[in-house]
Design a protein around this motif. Structure first.
Motif, PDB file in Angstrom:
ATOM      1  N   LEU A 174      33.694  57.076  47.171  1.00  0.00           N
ATOM      2  CA  LEU A 174      34.365  58.343  47.415  1.00  0.00           C
ATOM      3  C   LEU A 174      35.794  58.260  46.895  1.00  0.00           C
ATOM      4  CD1 LEU A 174      33.231  58.900  51.105  1.00  0.00           C
ATOM      5  CD2 LEU A 174      32.296  59.994  49.064  1.00  0.00           C
ATOM      6  N   PHE A 175      36.280  59.334  46.295  1.00  0.00           N
ATOM      7  CA  PHE A 175      37.624  59.315  45.730  1.00  0.00           C
ATOM      8  C   PHE A 175      38.675  58.990  46.790  1.00  0.00           C
ATOM      9  CE2 PHE A 175      41.569  61.177  44.205  1.00  0.00           C
ATOM     10  CZ  PHE A 175      41.643  60.597  42.951  1.00  0.00           C
ATOM     11  N   GLY A 176      38.488  59.464  47.998  1.00  0.00           N
ATOM     12  CA  GLY A 176      39.462  59.236  49.053  1.00  0.00           C
ATOM     13  C   GLY A 176      39.288  57.921  49.803  1.00  0.00           C
ATOM     14  N   ALA A 177      38.306  57.121  49.407  1.00  0.00           N
ATOM     15  CA  ALA A 177      38.044  55.856  50.095  1.00  0.00           C
ATOM     16  C   ALA A 177      39.221  54.893  49.914  1.00  0.00           C
ATOM     17  CB  ALA A 177      36.772  55.218  49.547  1.00  0.00           C
ATOM     18  N   PRO A 178      39.509  54.070  50.913  1.00  0.00           N
ATOM     19  CA  PRO A 178      40.580  53.079  50.780  1.00  0.00           C
ATOM     20  C   PRO A 178      40.283  52.130  49.619  1.00  0.00           C
ATOM     21  CG  PRO A 178      39.758  53.150  53.034  1.00  0.00           C
ATOM     22  CD  PRO A 178      38.852  53.996  52.206  1.00  0.00           C
ATOM     23  N   THR A 179      41.301  51.839  48.852  1.00  0.00           N
ATOM     24  CA  THR A 179      41.156  50.966  47.701  1.00  0.00           C
ATOM     25  C   THR A 179      42.135  49.812  47.844  1.00  0.00           C
ATOM     26  OG1 THR A 179      40.687  52.916  46.368  1.00  0.00           O
ATOM     27  CG2 THR A 179      41.153  50.909  45.189  1.00  0.00           C
ATOM     28  N   GLU A 180      41.633  48.596  47.670  1.00  0.00           N
ATOM     29  CA  GLU A 180      42.511  47.433  47.697  1.00  0.00           C
ATOM     30  C   GLU A 180      41.979  46.378  46.750  1.00  0.00           C
ATOM     31  OE1 GLU A 180      41.113  45.093  51.653  1.00  0.00           O
ATOM     32  OE2 GLU A 180      42.450  46.805  51.962  1.00  0.00           O
ATOM     33  N   ALA A 181      42.891  45.510  46.306  1.00  0.00           N
ATOM     34  CA  ALA A 181      42.515  44.462  45.364  1.00  0.00           C
ATOM     35  C   ALA A 181      43.384  43.232  45.608  1.00  0.00           C
ATOM     36  CB  ALA A 181      42.691  44.942  43.932  1.00  0.00           C
ATOM     37  N   THR A 182      42.875  42.095  45.178  1.00  0.00           N
ATOM     38  CA  THR A 182      43.589  40.833  45.276  1.00  0.00           C
ATOM     39  C   THR A 182      43.507  40.131  43.931  1.00  0.00           C
ATOM     40  OG1 THR A 182      42.957  40.643  47.598  1.00  0.00           O
ATOM     41  CG2 THR A 182      43.704  38.632  46.520  1.00  0.00           C
ATOM     42  N   ALA A 183      44.613  39.544  43.497  1.00  0.00           N
ATOM     43  CA  ALA A 183      44.646  38.776  42.247  1.00  0.00           C
ATOM     44  C   ALA A 183      45.379  37.468  42.519  1.00  0.00           C
ATOM     45  CB  ALA A 183      45.355  39.567  41.151  1.00  0.00           C
ATOM     46  N   TRP A 184      44.927  36.413  41.880  1.00  0.00           N
ATOM     47  CA  TRP A 184      45.591  35.127  42.033  1.00  0.00           C
ATOM     48  C   TRP A 184      45.427  34.344  40.748  1.00  0.00           C
ATOM     49  CZ3 TRP A 184      40.937  36.344  44.072  1.00  0.00           C
ATOM     50  CH2 TRP A 184      39.857  35.541  43.721  1.00  0.00           C
ATOM     51  N   CYS A 185      46.287  33.348  40.601  1.00  0.00           N
ATOM     52  CA  CYS A 185      46.213  32.468  39.443  1.00  0.00           C
ATOM     53  C   CYS A 185      46.648  31.077  39.882  1.00  0.00           C
ATOM     54  CB  CYS A 185      47.106  32.976  38.307  1.00  0.00           C
ATOM     55  SG  CYS A 185      46.899  31.985  36.804  1.00  0.00           S
ATOM     56  N   GLU A 186      46.003  30.079  39.354  1.00  0.00           N
ATOM     57  CA  GLU A 186      46.310  28.693  39.701  1.00  0.00           C
ATOM     58  C   GLU A 186      47.671  28.243  39.173  1.00  0.00           C
ATOM     59  OE1 GLU A 186      44.689  26.340  41.558  1.00  0.00           O
ATOM     60  OE2 GLU A 186      43.438  28.013  42.188  1.00  0.00           O
ATOM     61  N   CYS A 187      48.222  28.953  38.177  1.00  0.00           N
ATOM     62  CA  CYS A 187      49.485  28.494  37.588  1.00  0.00           C
ATOM     63  C   CYS A 187      50.670  28.653  38.535  1.00  0.00           C
ATOM     64  CB  CYS A 187      49.765  29.204  36.266  1.00  0.00           C
ATOM     65  SG  CYS A 187      50.261  30.930  36.419  1.00  0.00           S
ATOM     66  N   ASP A 188      50.632  29.645  39.401  1.00  0.00           N
ATOM     67  CA  ASP A 188      51.766  29.825  40.296  1.00  0.00           C
ATOM     68  C   ASP A 188      51.387  29.801  41.770  1.00  0.00           C
ATOM     69  OD1 ASP A 188      50.513  32.264  40.549  1.00  0.00           O
ATOM     70  OD2 ASP A 188      52.175  33.437  39.746  1.00  0.00           O
ATOM     71  N   LYS A 189      50.103  29.608  42.052  1.00  0.00           N
ATOM     72  CA  LYS A 189      49.602  29.449  43.423  1.00  0.00           C
ATOM     73  C   LYS A 189      49.955  30.621  44.342  1.00  0.00           C
ATOM     74  CE  LYS A 189      48.128  25.227  42.694  1.00  0.00           C
ATOM     75  NZ  LYS A 189      46.780  24.982  42.347  1.00  0.00           N
ATOM     76  N   ARG A 190      50.215  31.800  43.765  1.00  0.00           N
ATOM     77  CA  ARG A 190      50.505  32.967  44.591  1.00  0.00           C
ATOM     78  C   ARG A 190      49.323  33.913  44.574  1.00  0.00           C
ATOM     79  NH1 ARG A 190      55.957  35.546  42.712  1.00  0.00           N
ATOM     80  NH2 ARG A 190      54.989  35.161  40.699  1.00  0.00           N
ATOM     81  N   VAL A 191      49.145  34.579  45.683  1.00  0.00           N
ATOM     82  CA  VAL A 191      48.106  35.589  45.794  1.00  0.00           C
ATOM     83  C   VAL A 191      48.807  36.937  45.856  1.00  0.00           C
ATOM     84  CG1 VAL A 191      46.242  36.479  47.228  1.00  0.00           C
ATOM     85  CG2 VAL A 191      46.557  34.017  46.995  1.00  0.00           C
ATOM     86  N   ARG A 192      48.390  37.849  45.000  1.00  0.00           N
ATOM     87  CA  ARG A 192      48.971  39.187  45.002  1.00  0.00           C
ATOM     88  C   ARG A 192      47.927  40.170  45.507  1.00  0.00           C
ATOM     89  NH1 ARG A 192      50.650  36.378  40.623  1.00  0.00           N
ATOM     90  NH2 ARG A 192      52.876  36.307  40.260  1.00  0.00           N
ATOM     91  N   THR A 193      48.354  41.092  46.355  1.00  0.00           N
ATOM     92  CA  THR A 193      47.445  42.097  46.872  1.00  0.00           C
ATOM     93  C   THR A 193      48.034  43.482  46.639  1.00  0.00           C
ATOM     94  OG1 THR A 193      48.436  42.007  49.059  1.00  0.00           O
ATOM     95  CG2 THR A 193      46.543  40.574  48.671  1.00  0.00           C
TER      96      THR A 193
END
Length: 56
Positions: A5-24
């Protein structure tokens, strides 16, 4: 992939081993920015980008 649904909550997570940070990100605009940022990062990441003179 789009939510059902267009109005559905949308979320994502990205990470990379080079900087050990998780972005959401939460929300359609923030998720699109996160995807764009992570895609760009993959071209520059020292773990993924080929390095000149690096032994195989």
């Amino acid at each position: 992939m789009a939510p059902p649904l267009f109005g559905a909550p949308t979320e994502a997570t990205a990470w990379c081993e080079c900087d050990k940070r998780v972005r959401t990100a939460t929300g359609r605009t923030a998720v699109l920015r996160l995807v764009e940022s992570h895609t760009h990062h993959r071209t520059l990441c020292p773990l993924l980008a080929p390095q000149e003179g690096k032994a195989a």
